[in-house]
Design a protein around this motif. Structure first.
Motif, PDB file in Angstrom:
ATOM      1  N   ASP A 166      82.949  63.786  27.294  1.00  0.00           N
ATOM      2  CA  ASP A 166      81.819  64.625  26.905  1.00  0.00           C
ATOM      3  C   ASP A 166      80.517  64.054  27.431  1.00  0.00           C
ATOM      4  N   TYR A 167      79.468  64.816  27.257  1.00  0.00           N
ATOM      5  CA  TYR A 167      78.107  64.313  27.410  1.00  0.00           C
ATOM      6  C   TYR A 167      77.325  64.717  26.168  1.00  0.00           C
ATOM      7  N   VAL A 168      76.337  63.920  25.822  1.00  0.00           N
ATOM      8  CA  VAL A 168      75.507  64.187  24.646  1.00  0.00           C
ATOM      9  C   VAL A 168      74.137  64.628  25.129  1.00  0.00           C
ATOM     10  N   GLU A 169      73.831  65.890  24.881  1.00  0.00           N
ATOM     11  CA  GLU A 169      72.538  66.431  25.269  1.00  0.00           C
ATOM     12  C   GLU A 169      71.645  66.506  24.041  1.00  0.00           C
ATOM     13  N   TYR A 170      70.420  66.024  24.171  1.00  0.00           N
ATOM     14  CA  TYR A 170      69.470  66.065  23.063  1.00  0.00           C
ATOM     15  C   TYR A 170      68.140  66.609  23.571  1.00  0.00           C
ATOM     16  N   TYR A 171      67.403  67.179  22.642  1.00  0.00           N
ATOM     17  CA  TYR A 171      66.189  67.912  23.004  1.00  0.00           C
ATOM     18  C   TYR A 171      64.996  67.308  22.267  1.00  0.00           C
ATOM     19  N   ILE A 172      63.914  67.113  22.994  1.00  0.00           N
ATOM     20  CA  ILE A 172      62.687  66.564  22.414  1.00  0.00           C
ATOM     21  C   ILE A 172      61.611  67.628  22.506  1.00  0.00           C
ATOM     22  N   MET A 173      61.092  67.990  21.348  1.00  0.00           N
ATOM     23  CA  MET A 173      60.101  69.052  21.281  1.00  0.00           C
ATOM     24  C   MET A 173      58.689  68.496  21.486  1.00  0.00           C
ATOM     25  N   PRO A 174      57.721  69.369  21.777  1.00  0.00           N
ATOM     26  CA  PRO A 174      56.350  68.893  21.970  1.00  0.00           C
ATOM     27  C   PRO A 174      55.812  68.225  20.715  1.00  0.00           C
ATOM     28  N   GLY A 175      54.966  67.215  20.911  1.00  0.00           N
ATOM     29  CA  GLY A 175      54.354  66.513  19.791  1.00  0.00           C
ATOM     30  C   GLY A 175      54.642  65.028  19.845  1.00  0.00           C
ATOM     31  N   THR A 176      54.099  64.291  18.880  1.00  0.00           N
ATOM     32  CA  THR A 176      54.354  62.857  18.755  1.00  0.00           C
ATOM     33  C   THR A 176      55.027  62.599  17.414  1.00  0.00           C
ATOM     34  N   PHE A 177      55.909  61.585  17.405  1.00  0.00           N
ATOM     35  CA  PHE A 177      56.731  61.352  16.221  1.00  0.00           C
ATOM     36  C   PHE A 177      56.913  59.846  16.017  1.00  0.00           C
ATOM     37  N   ASP A 178      56.874  59.434  14.770  1.00  0.00           N
ATOM     38  CA  ASP A 178      57.084  58.042  14.404  1.00  0.00           C
ATOM     39  C   ASP A 178      58.136  57.988  13.303  1.00  0.00           C
ATOM     40  N   ALA A 179      59.201  57.232  13.535  1.00  0.00           N
ATOM     41  CA  ALA A 179      60.319  57.176  12.591  1.00  0.00           C
ATOM     42  C   ALA A 179      60.400  55.796  11.943  1.00  0.00           C
ATOM     43  N   TYR A 180      60.668  55.800  10.645  1.00  0.00           N
ATOM     44  CA  TYR A 180      60.825  54.582   9.856  1.00  0.00           C
ATOM     45  C   TYR A 180      62.141  54.684   9.091  1.00  0.00           C
ATOM     46  N   VAL A 181      62.958  53.638   9.128  1.00  0.00           N
ATOM     47  CA  VAL A 181      64.255  53.675   8.473  1.00  0.00           C
ATOM     48  C   VAL A 181      64.319  52.636   7.355  1.00  0.00           C
ATOM     49  N   THR A 182      65.037  52.996   6.306  1.00  0.00           N
ATOM     50  CA  THR A 182      65.351  52.077   5.214  1.00  0.00           C
ATOM     51  C   THR A 182      66.780  51.616   5.405  1.00  0.00           C
ATOM     52  N   GLN A 183      66.984  50.321   5.429  1.00  0.00           N
ATOM     53  CA  GLN A 183      68.309  49.783   5.668  1.00  0.00           C
ATOM     54  C   GLN A 183      69.085  49.638   4.358  1.00  0.00           C
ATOM     55  N   ARG A 184      70.392  49.505   4.479  1.00  0.00           N
ATOM     56  CA  ARG A 184      71.240  49.425   3.298  1.00  0.00           C
ATOM     57  C   ARG A 184      70.914  48.191   2.471  1.00  0.00           C
ATOM     58  N   ASP A 185      70.971  48.390   1.159  1.00  0.00           N
ATOM     59  CA  ASP A 185      70.694  47.336   0.182  1.00  0.00           C
ATOM     60  C   ASP A 185      69.263  46.828   0.261  1.00  0.00           C
ATOM     61  N   GLN A 186      68.369  47.614   0.873  1.00  0.00           N
ATOM     62  CA  GLN A 186      66.949  47.280   0.904  1.00  0.00           C
ATOM     63  C   GLN A 186      66.114  48.524   0.575  1.00  0.00           C
ATOM     64  N   PRO A 187      66.455  49.235  -0.508  1.00  0.00           N
ATOM     65  CA  PRO A 187      65.774  50.516  -0.760  1.00  0.00           C
ATOM     66  C   PRO A 187      64.298  50.369  -1.088  1.00  0.00           C
TER      67      PRO A 187
END
Length: 504
Positions: free
Chosen positions: A328-349
């Motif tokens: 397969d191939y994995v196709e992903y789409y990025i829409m106009p704009g700016t984005f900042d992502a922050y993740v919470t890791q397991r056992d560190q809520p």
């Protein structure tokens, strides 16, 4: 008179006895020495070489080196764990596993190109196999489901009949047909009804102005299996219709099924993996926008990128060579704009969220290419966008939701993504404290019919995280005696206080 040994002729075809000495014996000794050297050398290398911690092929964590204690040693537990650790971290293990699968596939004759395995391949049913044998009503779209437009109506098509030899493998959970793998669906009315009950119960937990959406996603088997093999998998639409018909008042159901059915001839599901593609998730996003009163962003206005040579979970399960020939191939789409992502890791809520850049993990390796969506599965991910409309959404999902959630970034100032399997605090508190406008439950139909996932969704509302208790080492003999003395003193103090209270 000394008796002389007599040389009797050997029977025809018999081998002469082994006699020490001579050239033949020398070569036998050399062969044994070489074999012993190879075995010892591999054993030494297996102890000295760096040990992998995960298997990319099997998609699991490998065994850890056990701690040595006298108690574990004499009980035999240490030897068992060490044996598992040695086998799990053997040099070139993934390569050897692959060779073994290739040999197993090539062994013997397959008259109908059909092989049977013992295990299923759907990630979302890791705790129990699908429930089979239940009847399901053939109901049409129920009240509360989003109506689809004319372009979403299914088209008439000729029955797809598999010719002899086209089905190459089958297990109780997986069928491979025309170089495509399908997870077989069981499902049950009981699970569907319970899922609807749990989702509906959230209406009373959220403020009245919060909209609640539910999206149940069909999987590839619903559309890709040929007609003469469809009875291997329960039909999915009656199950989805039953779920939507049981939803309580105030739950907005999204008809992703019709959109996927209308586009089933496109690349909406992977061939080697149980997930849908980015394109399939986009069509579900269109259905959501129709229900939510939003205008979907056309694909033409997004930037499309692709990761090649993806071999997914169903290939890892079956190791079928025909799947490997058509990755397969994995196709992903990025829409106009700016984005900042922050993740919470397991056992560190309650820890500081980790900044990961934008929501796309473009570094993903081929075997894990699906993790390009949201960087994979985290208990909680918060995405800040350049929109300033003040609107916020929460997506509650398992892995199918990873490909869907990024499309929402064009419509909200903030999007929170909760993984129902790993989230450790209160969903209700998250919604209230962040002034959420839309709550979106999205689950593939396997998850919506799996008891452990339904219980996880139910437990999200008010759960409280507590760290795992620290396992203490066994105390020495002398401290144990001291602890008993301290316990006796504590009992004496308690008795004295009780006596004083009684006297007073």
């Amino acid at each position: 008179m000394e008796r002389q040994p007599q040389n009797h002729p050997l029977p025809e075809g018999a081998r002469p006895p082994f006699v020490l000495g001579g050239r033949e014996c020398l070569w036998q000794i050399i062969g044994i020495a070489i074999l012993a050297g190879v075995v010892v050398g591999i054993g030494v290398l297996s102890l000295l070489m760096p040990k992998p911690e995960t298997s990319l092929i099997e998609r699991r964590e490998l065994a850890k080196r056990p701690d040595f204690t006298l108690e574990n040693y004499f009980s035999g537990q240490w030897a068992e764990e060490m044996d598992l650790y040695y086998a799990d971290t053997f040099p070139l293990r993934d390569t050897l596993v692959g060779w073994g699968s290739d040999l197993q596939e090539a062994y013997g004759l397959r008259l109908d190109e059909l092989r049977i395995y013992q295990n299923g391949g759907q990630e979302e049913t890791d705790t129990a196999p699908p429930i089979t044998g239940s009847s399901q009503p053939d109901s049409s779209s129920q009240e509360g489901s989003a109506s689809s437009d004319a372009s979403s109506q299914p088209v008439e098509r000729e029955p797809d009949i598999a010719a002899p030899g086209e089905v190459t493998q089958m297990s109780n959970g997986t069928v491979i047909y025309k170089n495509r793998a399908f997870s077989l669906f069981g499902g049950s009315e009981a699970m569907a009804t319970e899922y609807a009950r749990v989702i509906s119960s959230y209406r009373q937990d959220f403020p009245e102005d919060v909209r609640i959406f539910d999206i149940v996603v069909p999987t590839a088997a619903e559309f890709g299996l040929p007609d003469n093999y469809k009875d291997l998998s329960n039909p999915q639409k009656p199950n989805i219709d039953l779920i939507y018909s049981q939803m309580g008042e105030g739950i907005l159901t999204v008809d992703a099924y019709s959109q996927l059915e209308a586009h089933q001839d496109e690349y909406v599901y992977f061939r080697t993996d149980h997930h849908w593609t980015g394109l399939g998730a986009y069509y579900a996003y269109q259905a959501f926008c129709q229900t939510a009163g939003l205008e979907p962003v056309p694909l033409e206005e997004m930037s499309a990128y692709r990761l090649e040579n993806f071999l997914g979970t169903l290939y890892s399960l079956t190791r079928d060579s025909r799947l490997a020939e058509t990755p397969d191939y994995v196709e992903y789409y990025i829409m106009p704009g700016t984005f900042d992502a922050y993740v919470t890791q397991r056992d560190q809520p309650y820890g500081e969220p980790l900044y990961v850049g934008d929501p796309w993990g473009e570094y993903a390796l081929p075997v894990n290419s699906y993790s390009v969506f949201l960087h994979g599965d985290y208990p909680l991910e918060r995405i800040d966008t350049s929109n300033r409309n003040g609107r916020r959404a929460v997506v509650i999902k398992e892995s199918f939701g990873n490909a869907f959630a990024p499309f929402l970034l064009s419509h909200y100032e903030q999007v929170f993504v909760v993984d129902l399997r790993y989230f450790q605090t209160s969903l209700v508190d998250l919604v209230v404290e962040n002034d959420i406008d839309d709550v979106i439950f999205i689950n593939n139909i396997f998850a919506a019919n799996t008891g452990s996932h339904i219980r996880s969704i139910d437990n999200l509302r008010y759960q409280v995280w507590a760290p795992a208790p620290v396992q203490q080492e066994p105390a020495e003999e002398e401290p144990q005696e001291e602890s008993r003395e301290e316990a006796g003193e504590a009992e004496d103090r308690q008795e004295n206080r009780a006596q004083e209270e009684e006297d007073s």
